[in-house]
Design an enzyme around this catalytic site. Structure first.
Site, PDB file in Angstrom:
ATOM      1  N   ASN A 137     -15.088  34.483 -13.687  1.00 39.62           N
ATOM      2  CA  ASN A 137     -14.782  35.697 -14.462  1.00 39.62           C
ATOM      3  C   ASN A 137     -14.459  35.403 -15.918  1.00 39.62           C
ATOM      4  O   ASN A 137     -14.625  36.256 -16.776  1.00 39.62           O
ATOM      5  CB  ASN A 137     -13.619  36.456 -13.826  1.00 39.62           C
ATOM      6  CG  ASN A 137     -12.442  35.565 -13.500  1.00 39.62           C
ATOM      7  OD1 ASN A 137     -12.565  34.624 -12.714  1.00 39.62           O
ATOM      8  ND2 ASN A 137     -11.309  35.826 -14.112  1.00 39.62           N
TER       9      ASN A 137
ATOM     10  N   CYS B  88      -6.374  39.384 -16.466  1.00 41.93           N
ATOM     11  CA  CYS B  88      -5.211  39.259 -15.602  1.00 41.93           C
ATOM     12  C   CYS B  88      -4.164  38.333 -16.200  1.00 41.93           C
ATOM     13  O   CYS B  88      -3.064  38.246 -15.693  1.00 41.93           O
ATOM     14  CB  CYS B  88      -5.637  38.738 -14.245  1.00 41.93           C
ATOM     15  SG  CYS B  88      -7.167  39.462 -13.716  1.00 41.93           S
TER      16      CYS B  88
HETATM   17  C1  LIG Z   1     -11.779  41.476 -10.890  1.00 40.33           C
HETATM   18  C2  LIG Z   1     -11.832  40.265 -10.037  1.00 40.33           C
HETATM   19  C3  LIG Z   1     -11.056  40.160  -8.869  1.00 40.33           C
HETATM   20  C4  LIG Z   1     -10.059  41.219  -8.455  1.00 40.33           C
HETATM   21  O1  LIG Z   1     -10.660  42.398  -8.008  1.00 40.33           O
HETATM   22  P1  LIG Z   1      -9.781  43.749  -8.011  1.00 40.33           P
HETATM   23  O2  LIG Z   1     -10.677  44.767  -7.389  1.00 40.33           O
HETATM   24  O3  LIG Z   1      -9.457  44.029  -9.448  1.00 40.33           O
HETATM   25  O4  LIG Z   1      -8.559  43.479  -7.196  1.00 40.33           O
HETATM   26  C5  LIG Z   1     -11.186  39.020  -8.106  1.00 40.33           C
HETATM   27  N1  LIG Z   1     -12.027  38.035  -8.458  1.00 40.33           N
HETATM   28  C6  LIG Z   1     -12.786  38.101  -9.564  1.00 40.33           C
HETATM   29  C7  LIG Z   1     -13.709  36.971  -9.886  1.00 40.33           C
HETATM   30  C8  LIG Z   1     -12.704  39.206 -10.395  1.00 40.33           C
HETATM   31  O5  LIG Z   1     -13.446  39.257 -11.502  1.00 40.33           O
END
Ligand SMILES: *Cc1c(COP(=O)(O)O)cnc(C)c1O
Length: 385
Positions: free
Chosen positions: A151, A325
């Protein structure tokens, strides 16, 4: 001033068709899918249609899809659920140093419960070496969890290769596919994964809804008790508007993945080239070609990523440092540190993530604004001489 949104990796706007599809489930179609009368049946039908659409996005079948409250819960269910289900046979889990916090968190939690976790290193591009996975497997290994695409830096992992090793050693394999689903080709059969996490709000669906693909006969202990919904994997009355929105978002993006990826990788390479041309001492983070189509992540020497983001915001441009995050933390990105970047460069990172509605002229605005911002910040930086 028209705002430029370049943080699609943090979340995406809900597309119009998704919003329209969700609306009835917030008022007139309010049925509980667990009830027998027609309201319930209507909800049940809509839920199963959405399940088929979500399943189709990753080439699975609807019987293998468990709806959750989002990607974070899907990762928790996969990791804690599989580890607890297999507790009798072993207590070792393999993951990587660059996972999302919603994978690292459950791993830390398992550690506190007596599990042993191996956090594999990555190369300078953020890639796990499949040979390292092989070497880390022990007799008591029950689960390997490695993300599909990162991400922060967008690097795509050699997943099929790792899955093959997991299969040969009879170890469950989970992947967090939340950044890759809908943006690049994702196929649970080709990747040969046992568990795969998804989330709607990264593909123009609503927040608060996700799914876990659970291959037939794979054992997972539920996290929530108290109801038989979702094949007893996830108790609680289903989030109907969310599920219908997720299904619609998945159905629409399935047919657009190839064209979007081709357009965005061109834009991505264009922006990278322009930034390299106009700003000295910047470094691309992540793999130059094996990366998500919409991801640009650079480290800017001698400046703080946070200051760059705030200055970009004044010019109407939304970007991120590290990952969304971790914006409230002062720790440098764990992903960049694992890739061997020093603390200064890890602090000076900027992520510009593009999506369906990103236009070339928006990237031109960034390419015009950023050199001046970096120049001014460097002028006042004690690190810069
Ligand atoms: C956004 C994301 C998450 C979390 O997903 P949510 O639906 O926001 O809880 C987990 N892993 C990755 C790689 C992400 O980009």
């Amino acid at each position: 001033m028209e705002r430029v949104y370049l943080d699609y990796a943090a979340t995406t706007p809900v597309r119009h068709e998704v919003f329209e599809a969700m609306k009835p489930y917030l008022n007139e179609a309010f049925g509980n899918p667990s009830t027998l009368y027609s309201y319930g049946e209507e909800a049940r039908d809509a839920m199963e249609e959405a399940r088929r659409d979500v399943a189709a996005l990753v080439n699975s079948t609807s019987g293998d899809i468990v709806f959750t409250s989002g990607g974070t819960e899907a990762n928790n269910l996969a990791i804690k659920g599989a580890a607890l289900a297999l507790q009798g046979t072993g207590n070792h889990v393999i993951t990587s140093a660059v996972e999302h916090h919603s994978v690292l968190g459950p791993c830390h939690s398992l550690e506190r419960q007596g599990f042993e976790i191996t956090y594999l290193p990555v190369d300078c591009y953020g890639r796990v070496d499949p040979d390292d996975v092989k070497k880390a497997i022990k007799g008591k290994t029950v689960l390997i969890t490695i993300m599909h695409a990162n991400n922060e830096v967008g690097t795509i992992q050699p997943l099929a290769h790792i899955a093959k090793i997991a299969r040969e050693n009879n170890v469950y394999f989970h992947t967090d596919a939340i950044q890759s689903q809908g943006h690049i080709h994702v196929n649970v059969e080709e990747l040969d994964v046992d568990l795969l996490s998804m989330s709607a709000h990264k593909i123009y669906g609503p927040k608060g809804i996700g799914a876990l693909y659970v291959r037939k006969d794979v054992k997972v202990t539920p996290l929530l008790d108290g109801g038989e919904q979702e094949g007893s994997y996830r108790a609680g009355t289903e989030n109907m508007p969310g599920i219908v929105g997720f299904g619609t978002a998945a159905r629409l993006i399935k047919n657009e993945t190839g064209a979007d990826a081709a357009r965005l990788s061109k834009l991505r390479d264009y922006l990278i080239a322009r930034l390299h041309d106009s700003i000295p001492d910047i470094y691309l983070n992540g793999h130059p070609s094996d990366r998500l189509p919409g991801n640009v992540n650079i480290s800017i020497d001698f400046v703080e990523g946070d200051s760059v983001c705030l200055d970009l915001d004044l010019e109407g441009i939304c970007a991120a440092t590290g990952s969304a995050c971790t914006t409230s933390s002062i720790e440098p990105s764990h992903v960049l540190l694992a890739m061997g970047r020093n603390k200064e460069l890890a602090h000076g990172s900027l992520r510009l993530s593009m999506g369906k509605w990103t236009k070339k002229d928006e990237l031109d605005r960034v390419a015009e604004a950023l050199p001046g911002i970096v120049y001014r910040l460097r002028e006042i930086s004690p690190l810069y001489k």
